[in-house]
Motif scaffolding. Structure first.
Motif, PDB file in Angstrom:
ATOM      1  N   ASP A 105      43.080  16.176  33.954  1.00 43.95           N
ATOM      2  CA  ASP A 105      42.489  17.503  34.088  1.00 43.95           C
ATOM      3  C   ASP A 105      43.573  18.529  34.380  1.00 43.95           C
ATOM      4  N   ALA A 106      43.308  19.755  33.945  1.00 42.83           N
ATOM      5  CA  ALA A 106      44.222  20.871  34.177  1.00 42.83           C
ATOM      6  C   ALA A 106      43.464  21.976  34.902  1.00 42.83           C
ATOM      7  N   MET A 107      44.201  22.854  35.557  1.00 39.84           N
ATOM      8  CA  MET A 107      43.597  23.946  36.322  1.00 39.84           C
ATOM      9  C   MET A 107      43.760  25.264  35.582  1.00 39.84           C
ATOM     10  N   LEU A 108      42.653  25.978  35.445  1.00 40.52           N
ATOM     11  CA  LEU A 108      42.641  27.318  34.863  1.00 40.52           C
ATOM     12  C   LEU A 108      42.262  28.274  35.991  1.00 40.52           C
ATOM     13  N   HIS A 109      43.278  28.884  36.623  1.00 43.47           N
ATOM     14  CA  HIS A 109      43.049  29.772  37.766  1.00 43.47           C
ATOM     15  C   HIS A 109      42.353  31.045  37.298  1.00 43.47           C
ATOM     16  N   VAL A 110      41.536  31.647  38.171  1.00 42.27           N
ATOM     17  CA  VAL A 110      40.816  32.869  37.789  1.00 42.27           C
ATOM     18  C   VAL A 110      41.759  33.966  37.313  1.00 42.27           C
ATOM     19  N   SER A 111      42.958  34.028  37.854  1.00 41.36           N
ATOM     20  CA  SER A 111      43.917  35.064  37.438  1.00 41.36           C
ATOM     21  C   SER A 111      44.437  34.827  36.023  1.00 41.36           C
ATOM     22  N   GLN A 112      44.204  33.630  35.487  1.00 37.34           N
ATOM     23  CA  GLN A 112      44.702  33.297  34.142  1.00 37.34           C
ATOM     24  C   GLN A 112      43.585  33.225  33.098  1.00 37.34           C
ATOM     25  N   ILE A 113      42.368  33.618  33.481  1.00 36.99           N
ATOM     26  CA  ILE A 113      41.244  33.556  32.544  1.00 36.99           C
ATOM     27  C   ILE A 113      41.199  34.805  31.669  1.00 36.99           C
ATOM     28  N   SER A 114      41.309  35.958  32.289  1.00 32.79           N
ATOM     29  CA  SER A 114      41.161  37.212  31.559  1.00 32.79           C
ATOM     30  C   SER A 114      41.835  38.332  32.345  1.00 32.79           C
ATOM     31  N   ASP A 115      42.055  39.462  31.680  1.00 28.65           N
ATOM     32  CA  ASP A 115      42.576  40.640  32.376  1.00 28.65           C
ATOM     33  C   ASP A 115      41.471  41.280  33.219  1.00 28.65           C
ATOM     34  N   ASP A 116      40.252  40.913  32.932  1.00 30.13           N
ATOM     35  CA  ASP A 116      39.062  41.384  33.626  1.00 30.13           C
ATOM     36  C   ASP A 116      38.987  40.806  35.039  1.00 30.13           C
ATOM     37  N   PHE A 117      38.253  41.475  35.943  1.00 27.09           N
ATOM     38  CA  PHE A 117      37.980  40.898  37.255  1.00 27.09           C
ATOM     39  C   PHE A 117      36.928  39.808  37.061  1.00 27.09           C
ATOM     40  N   ILE A 118      37.094  38.666  37.720  1.00 32.68           N
ATOM     41  CA  ILE A 118      36.202  37.517  37.540  1.00 32.68           C
ATOM     42  C   ILE A 118      35.335  37.330  38.783  1.00 32.68           C
ATOM     43  N   ASN A 119      34.030  37.209  38.573  1.00 33.15           N
ATOM     44  CA  ASN A 119      33.082  36.885  39.637  1.00 33.15           C
ATOM     45  C   ASN A 119      32.646  35.439  39.479  1.00 33.15           C
ATOM     46  N   TYR A 120      32.388  34.778  40.603  1.00 30.68           N
ATOM     47  CA  TYR A 120      31.913  33.396  40.568  1.00 30.68           C
ATOM     48  C   TYR A 120      30.426  33.373  40.898  1.00 30.68           C
ATOM     49  N   ASP A 121      29.620  32.906  39.964  1.00 27.67           N
ATOM     50  CA  ASP A 121      28.181  32.734  40.154  1.00 27.67           C
ATOM     51  C   ASP A 121      27.975  31.303  40.638  1.00 27.67           C
ATOM     52  N   GLU A 122      27.972  31.141  41.969  1.00 26.74           N
ATOM     53  CA  GLU A 122      27.915  29.799  42.557  1.00 26.74           C
ATOM     54  C   GLU A 122      26.607  29.094  42.217  1.00 26.74           C
ATOM     55  N   LYS A 123      25.502  29.837  42.193  1.00 31.18           N
ATOM     56  CA  LYS A 123      24.191  29.250  41.931  1.00 31.18           C
ATOM     57  C   LYS A 123      24.139  28.590  40.553  1.00 31.18           C
ATOM     58  N   ASN A 124      24.729  29.239  39.553  1.00 30.40           N
ATOM     59  CA  ASN A 124      24.707  28.718  38.175  1.00 30.40           C
ATOM     60  C   ASN A 124      26.019  28.058  37.766  1.00 30.40           C
ATOM     61  N   GLY A 125      27.015  28.047  38.666  1.00 31.02           N
ATOM     62  CA  GLY A 125      28.292  27.399  38.385  1.00 31.02           C
ATOM     63  C   GLY A 125      29.049  28.038  37.226  1.00 31.02           C
ATOM     64  N   ARG A 126      29.059  29.381  37.192  1.00 34.55           N
ATOM     65  CA  ARG A 126      29.735  30.089  36.094  1.00 34.55           C
ATOM     66  C   ARG A 126      30.745  31.089  36.640  1.00 34.55           C
ATOM     67  N   LEU A 127      31.786  31.306  35.849  1.00 30.53           N
ATOM     68  CA  LEU A 127      32.734  32.382  36.128  1.00 30.53           C
ATOM     69  C   LEU A 127      32.420  33.475  35.118  1.00 30.53           C
ATOM     70  N   ILE A 128      32.239  34.716  35.610  1.00 35.44           N
ATOM     71  CA  ILE A 128      31.792  35.808  34.743  1.00 35.44           C
ATOM     72  C   ILE A 128      32.788  36.954  34.814  1.00 35.44           C
ATOM     73  N   CYS A 129      33.228  37.420  33.644  1.00 34.33           N
ATOM     74  CA  CYS A 129      34.107  38.587  33.566  1.00 34.33           C
ATOM     75  C   CYS A 129      33.266  39.824  33.864  1.00 34.33           C
ATOM     76  N   GLN A 130      33.721  40.662  34.790  1.00 35.64           N
ATOM     77  CA  GLN A 130      32.925  41.789  35.265  1.00 35.64           C
ATOM     78  C   GLN A 130      32.634  42.821  34.170  1.00 35.64           C
ATOM     79  N   GLU A 131      33.636  43.218  33.387  1.00 33.11           N
ATOM     80  CA  GLU A 131      33.422  44.262  32.381  1.00 33.11           C
ATOM     81  C   GLU A 131      32.827  43.730  31.081  1.00 33.11           C
ATOM     82  N   THR A 132      33.406  42.672  30.532  1.00 35.86           N
ATOM     83  CA  THR A 132      32.965  42.169  29.223  1.00 35.86           C
ATOM     84  C   THR A 132      31.756  41.266  29.311  1.00 35.86           C
TER      85      THR A 132
END
Length: 190
Positions: A105-132
């Motif tokens: 397994d490899a790690m994809l840190h939130v800072s390396q996902i997108s230029d967008d700010f990333i929110n973590y939806d813990e209930k649904n287990g998703r990372l969501i880009c704030q703008e897009t």
């Protein structure tokens, strides 16, 4: 990248297995010894697929086993810096996503996902880009670039692989499709 390789090694055949078919025993012992292990020069051993040649055996005084020099075929994963890899998201956390590359397994840190700010939806287990509003969830296929690589031969579970998706042509399968369709639409307008 995956490679088929011809390698050589010395294999210990325990005394209790000396009466069995030598080729079968050597293959079994090699598989136990190598599969899942890491050699920094060779890579991550996925499978030992066959025995090419078994040389003469050596007996060491005090050890009832026989040691054979063996030439064999193996499949290995050899990762390198800046390599593009594809994998599947197996876990999301508030600090990023873990991506399975097959045997590791490899790690994809939130800072390396997108230029967008990333929110973590813990209930649904998703990372969501704030703008897009783009999302990453468990089960998503991703294409990413290796940006850090620290393989541990002693304990493969301690190996660390860092990924980024902050470049064109990288992202989840859905993001890449969206980008390609947007590029086609822009090309049709001109």
């Amino acid at each position: 990248m995956y490679y088929r390789m011809k390698l050589q090694d010395k294999v210990r055949v325990p005394p209790g297995r000396l009466g069995e078919d030598l080729k079968t025993v050597v293959l079994d012992e090699l598989q136990k010894q190598l599969e899942g292990s890491i050699d920094k020069e060779i890579g991550i051993f996925i499978a030992v697929t066959g025995i090419e040649d078994i040389g003469e055996g050596d007996i060491i005084p005090g050890d009832g086993a026989v040691y054979y020099y063996v030439e064999f075929d193996a499949v290995v994963l050899r990762l390198s810096m800046q390599e593009i890899v594809e994998g599947e998201v197996v876990e999301t956390t508030s600090f990023g996503a873990f991506v399975s590359l097959g045997p590791i397994d490899a790690m994809l840190h939130v800072s390396q996902i997108s230029d967008d700010f990333i929110n973590y939806d813990e209930k649904n287990g998703r990372l969501i880009c704030q703008e897009t509003k783009r999302q990453i969830a468990v089960g998503d296929g991703v294409r990413a670039r290796v940006v850090s690589l620290s393989l541990s031969e002693r304990d493969p579970r301690e190996s660390k692989i860092g990924l980024t998706m902050r470049q064109a042509g990288l992202g989840t399968e859905n993001w890449i499709e969206e980008d390609m369709e947007a590029a086609k639409a822009d090309g049709a307008k001109e």
